[in-house]
Motif scaffolding. Structure first.
Motif, PDB file in Angstrom:
ATOM      1  N   GLY A  93       1.205   2.042   8.607  1.00  0.00           N
ATOM      2  CA  GLY A  93       2.040   2.446   7.473  1.00  0.00           C
ATOM      3  C   GLY A  93       3.459   1.924   7.564  1.00  0.00           C
ATOM      4  O   GLY A  93       4.231   2.074   6.625  1.00  0.00           O
ATOM      5  N   LEU A  94       3.808   1.285   8.699  1.00  0.00           N
ATOM      6  CA  LEU A  94       5.162   0.731   8.859  1.00  0.00           C
ATOM      7  C   LEU A  94       5.256  -0.692   8.316  1.00  0.00           C
ATOM      8  O   LEU A  94       6.336  -1.250   8.194  1.00  0.00           O
ATOM      9  CB  LEU A  94       5.559   0.719  10.340  1.00  0.00           C
ATOM     10  N   ALA A  95       4.100  -1.268   7.994  1.00  0.00           N
ATOM     11  CA  ALA A  95       4.103  -2.640   7.466  1.00  0.00           C
ATOM     12  C   ALA A  95       4.692  -2.644   6.054  1.00  0.00           C
ATOM     13  O   ALA A  95       4.915  -1.591   5.455  1.00  0.00           O
ATOM     14  CB  ALA A  95       2.668  -3.159   7.443  1.00  0.00           C
ATOM     15  N   GLU A  96       4.953  -3.841   5.520  1.00  0.00           N
ATOM     16  CA  GLU A  96       5.446  -3.989   4.142  1.00  0.00           C
ATOM     17  C   GLU A  96       4.458  -3.333   3.184  1.00  0.00           C
ATOM     18  O   GLU A  96       3.255  -3.348   3.455  1.00  0.00           O
ATOM     19  CB  GLU A  96       5.479  -5.482   3.800  1.00  0.00           C
ATOM     20  N   MET A  97       4.969  -2.834   2.048  1.00  0.00           N
ATOM     21  CA  MET A  97       4.087  -2.136   1.098  1.00  0.00           C
ATOM     22  C   MET A  97       2.869  -2.982   0.693  1.00  0.00           C
ATOM     23  O   MET A  97       1.759  -2.460   0.585  1.00  0.00           O
ATOM     24  CB  MET A  97       4.865  -1.753  -0.159  1.00  0.00           C
ATOM     25  N   ASP A  98       3.082  -4.299   0.469  1.00  0.00           N
ATOM     26  CA  ASP A  98       1.957  -5.153   0.042  1.00  0.00           C
ATOM     27  C   ASP A  98       0.916  -5.285   1.158  1.00  0.00           C
ATOM     28  O   ASP A  98      -0.279  -5.343   0.890  1.00  0.00           O
ATOM     29  CB  ASP A  98       2.458  -6.565  -0.335  1.00  0.00           C
ATOM     30  N   SER A  99       1.383  -5.349   2.414  1.00  0.00           N
ATOM     31  CA  SER A  99       0.433  -5.476   3.528  1.00  0.00           C
ATOM     32  C   SER A  99      -0.364  -4.189   3.693  1.00  0.00           C
ATOM     33  O   SER A  99      -1.561  -4.221   4.002  1.00  0.00           O
ATOM     34  CB  SER A  99       1.144  -5.758   4.851  1.00  0.00           C
ATOM     35  N   THR A 140       2.986   6.262  -2.728  1.00  0.00           N
ATOM     36  CA  THR A 140       3.222   4.859  -3.128  1.00  0.00           C
ATOM     37  C   THR A 140       1.899   4.108  -3.228  1.00  0.00           C
ATOM     38  O   THR A 140       1.619   3.425  -4.216  1.00  0.00           O
ATOM     39  CB  THR A 140       4.125   4.174  -2.068  1.00  0.00           C
ATOM     40  N   GLN A 141       1.056   4.239  -2.210  1.00  0.00           N
ATOM     41  CA  GLN A 141      -0.217   3.499  -2.202  1.00  0.00           C
ATOM     42  C   GLN A 141      -1.209   4.097  -3.203  1.00  0.00           C
ATOM     43  O   GLN A 141      -1.977   3.354  -3.829  1.00  0.00           O
ATOM     44  CB  GLN A 141      -0.815   3.479  -0.792  1.00  0.00           C
ATOM     45  N   ALA A 142      -1.160   5.423  -3.385  1.00  0.00           N
ATOM     46  CA  ALA A 142      -2.076   6.046  -4.350  1.00  0.00           C
ATOM     47  C   ALA A 142      -1.801   5.492  -5.746  1.00  0.00           C
ATOM     48  O   ALA A 142      -2.725   5.155  -6.494  1.00  0.00           O
ATOM     49  CB  ALA A 142      -1.909   7.565  -4.334  1.00  0.00           C
ATOM     50  N   LYS A 143      -0.524   5.357  -6.088  1.00  0.00           N
ATOM     51  CA  LYS A 143      -0.180   4.857  -7.432  1.00  0.00           C
ATOM     52  C   LYS A 143      -0.678   3.429  -7.625  1.00  0.00           C
ATOM     53  O   LYS A 143      -1.114   3.049  -8.699  1.00  0.00           O
ATOM     54  CB  LYS A 143       1.325   4.961  -7.652  1.00  0.00           C
ATOM     55  N   ARG A 144      -0.628   2.626  -6.563  1.00  0.00           N
ATOM     56  CA  ARG A 144      -1.143   1.250  -6.672  1.00  0.00           C
ATOM     57  C   ARG A 144      -2.646   1.254  -6.928  1.00  0.00           C
ATOM     58  O   ARG A 144      -3.167   0.458  -7.701  1.00  0.00           O
ATOM     59  CB  ARG A 144      -0.862   0.467  -5.392  1.00  0.00           C
ATOM     60  N   LEU A 145      -3.355   2.166  -6.233  1.00  0.00           N
ATOM     61  CA  LEU A 145      -4.815   2.223  -6.401  1.00  0.00           C
ATOM     62  C   LEU A 145      -5.191   2.692  -7.806  1.00  0.00           C
ATOM     63  O   LEU A 145      -6.209   2.269  -8.353  1.00  0.00           O
ATOM     64  CB  LEU A 145      -5.431   3.151  -5.346  1.00  0.00           C
ATOM     65  N   VAL A 146      -4.366   3.552  -8.385  1.00  0.00           N
ATOM     66  CA  VAL A 146      -4.613   3.992  -9.762  1.00  0.00           C
ATOM     67  C   VAL A 146      -4.543   2.762 -10.670  1.00  0.00           C
ATOM     68  O   VAL A 146      -5.402   2.532 -11.517  1.00  0.00           O
ATOM     69  CB  VAL A 146      -3.568   5.057 -10.189  1.00  0.00           C
ATOM     70  N   GLU A 147      -3.517   1.925 -10.445  1.00  0.00           N
ATOM     71  CA  GLU A 147      -3.338   0.737 -11.287  1.00  0.00           C
ATOM     72  C   GLU A 147      -4.409  -0.322 -11.046  1.00  0.00           C
ATOM     73  O   GLU A 147      -4.960  -0.886 -11.973  1.00  0.00           O
ATOM     74  CB  GLU A 147      -1.981   0.088 -10.991  1.00  0.00           C
ATOM     75  N   THR A 148      -4.711  -0.582  -9.758  1.00  0.00           N
ATOM     76  CA  THR A 148      -5.585  -1.707  -9.456  1.00  0.00           C
ATOM     77  C   THR A 148      -7.070  -1.359  -9.538  1.00  0.00           C
ATOM     78  O   THR A 148      -7.890  -2.224  -9.803  1.00  0.00           O
ATOM     79  CB  THR A 148      -5.305  -2.280  -8.045  1.00  0.00           C
ATOM     80  N   ARG A 149      -7.411  -0.078  -9.298  1.00  0.00           N
ATOM     81  CA  ARG A 149      -8.846   0.254  -9.240  1.00  0.00           C
ATOM     82  C   ARG A 149      -9.273   1.338 -10.215  1.00  0.00           C
ATOM     83  O   ARG A 149     -10.423   1.769 -10.184  1.00  0.00           O
ATOM     84  CB  ARG A 149      -9.220   0.705  -7.826  1.00  0.00           C
ATOM     85  N   GLY A 150      -8.334   1.815 -11.018  1.00  0.00           N
ATOM     86  CA  GLY A 150      -8.684   2.852 -11.994  1.00  0.00           C
ATOM     87  C   GLY A 150      -9.125   4.148 -11.350  1.00  0.00           C
ATOM     88  O   GLY A 150      -9.906   4.912 -11.921  1.00  0.00           O
ATOM     89  N   MET A 151      -8.614   4.398 -10.142  1.00  0.00           N
ATOM     90  CA  MET A 151      -8.960   5.669  -9.487  1.00  0.00           C
ATOM     91  C   MET A 151      -8.038   6.770 -10.032  1.00  0.00           C
ATOM     92  O   MET A 151      -7.041   6.487 -10.683  1.00  0.00           O
ATOM     93  CB  MET A 151      -8.796   5.540  -7.963  1.00  0.00           C
ATOM     94  N   VAL A 152      -8.372   8.019  -9.745  1.00  0.00           N
ATOM     95  CA  VAL A 152      -7.541   9.142 -10.191  1.00  0.00           C
ATOM     96  C   VAL A 152      -6.841   9.753  -8.977  1.00  0.00           C
ATOM     97  O   VAL A 152      -7.500  10.125  -8.001  1.00  0.00           O
ATOM     98  CB  VAL A 152      -8.403  10.211 -10.908  1.00  0.00           C
ATOM     99  N   GLN A 153      -5.504   9.811  -9.039  1.00  0.00           N
ATOM    100  CA  GLN A 153      -4.723  10.368  -7.922  1.00  0.00           C
ATOM    101  C   GLN A 153      -4.637  11.884  -8.054  1.00  0.00           C
ATOM    102  O   GLN A 153      -4.219  12.398  -9.099  1.00  0.00           O
ATOM    103  CB  GLN A 153      -3.298   9.789  -7.973  1.00  0.00           C
ATOM    104  N   LEU A 154      -5.043  12.588  -7.013  1.00  0.00           N
ATOM    105  CA  LEU A 154      -4.865  14.045  -6.994  1.00  0.00           C
ATOM    106  C   LEU A 154      -3.856  14.375  -5.904  1.00  0.00           C
ATOM    107  O   LEU A 154      -4.201  14.426  -4.720  1.00  0.00           O
ATOM    108  CB  LEU A 154      -6.193  14.763  -6.728  1.00  0.00           C
TER     109      LEU A 154
END
Ligand code: AP5
Length: 216
Positions: A198-204, A16-30
């Motif tokens: 990791g138990l916090a809300e996804m945005d947090s 879930t967080q990797a996909k956000r980083l792909v969108e927000t920072r242009g990183m590549v998820q492996l």
């Protein structure tokens, strides 16, 4: 450019967080899990053997996953790589260090996503993903806006994973504690370990990870 590892048990929220980083920072998820699931559907003998191991919840051999990662590293990532579900053993961690060093690179951060086992069962058994674009959903915490339709790409191909059942999850957790959790000490000793709740809300969780990346 910064390379990071998202480290945590099954259901911790790595994908879930990797996909956000792909969108927000242009990183590549492996994600080695995604790569292996692709191999499962290839119809090859290797794919068949991988499918058996994964569906039981056990780890695939180090040689196979290191080979997969090595191939992907060749393609480069100007925004940095997010290693999601890799490394999972000390041998994989050593191999990753060597592969990055050979390219004159290193790890900016290893982010441990801390969760407890009770939450993981609920997360895993409620999860479904889009077969077309890989977006991750959850029956309770992240349902699609329109039932049966992916918010991201509009596909109706929503699936549950073969290893997302109580039996396989037990094995996956045992594999994590026996073989992967020693990496927490390994990266702590190397000086690049950070932890998020990791138990916090996804945005947090996303905000906590962003803070770590801004300092890396
Ligand atoms: P892999 O695909 O890597 O699975 P995993 O590590 O078990 O992790 P998951 O994908 O289950 O969880 P996640 O942390 O990504 O959580 P997610 O974001 O989806 O590996 C599968 C198998 O492949 C392994 O068992 C093994 O056989 C093999 N394999 C893979 N890599 C290997 C390697 N390196 N070596 C050897 N074998 C390997 O979130 C889960 C759910 O929770 C979702 O529904 C999501 O919407 C929800 N959620 C996420 N965050 C939150 C939040 N903050 N609050 C509430 N709900 C949330």
């Amino acid at each position: 450019m910064v390379n990071i590892i998202l480290l945590g048990p099954p259901g911790a929220g790595k994908g879930t967080q990797a996909k956000r980083l792909v969108e927000t920072r242009g990183m590549v998820q492996l994600s080695t899990g995604d790569m292996l699931r692709e191999a499962k559907t290839s119809g090859t003998e290797m794919g068949r053997r991988v499918a058996e191991v994964m569906d039981r919840g056990e780890l695939v051999t180090d040689e196979i996953v290191i080979g997969l990662i090595e191939e992907k590293l060749e393609q480069g990532a100007p925004g940095g790589f997010i290693f999601d579900g890799f490394p999972r053993t000390l041998k994989q961690a050593d191999a990753l260090g060597a592969l990055l060093a050979r390219r004159g690179q290193g790890l900016g951060a290893v982010i441990e996503m801390q969760v407890d086992d009770a939450a993981l069962v609920a997360r895993i058994t409620g999860r479904f993903t889009c077969g077309a674009c890989g977006e991750v959903y959850h029956d309770q915490t992240r349902p699609t806006k329109v039932e049966g339709t992916c918010d991201s790409c509009g596909s109706h191909d929503l699936k549950r994973r073969a290893d997302d059942n109580a039996d396989a999850l037990k094995t996956r957790l045992m594999e994590y504690y026996k073989k992967t959790s020693p990496l927490i000490g390994y990266y702590y000793a190397k000086g690049n370990l950070s932890s998020v709740d990791g138990l916090a809300e996804m945005d947090s969780v996303a905000a906590a990870i962003a803070k770590i990346l801004d300092k890396a």
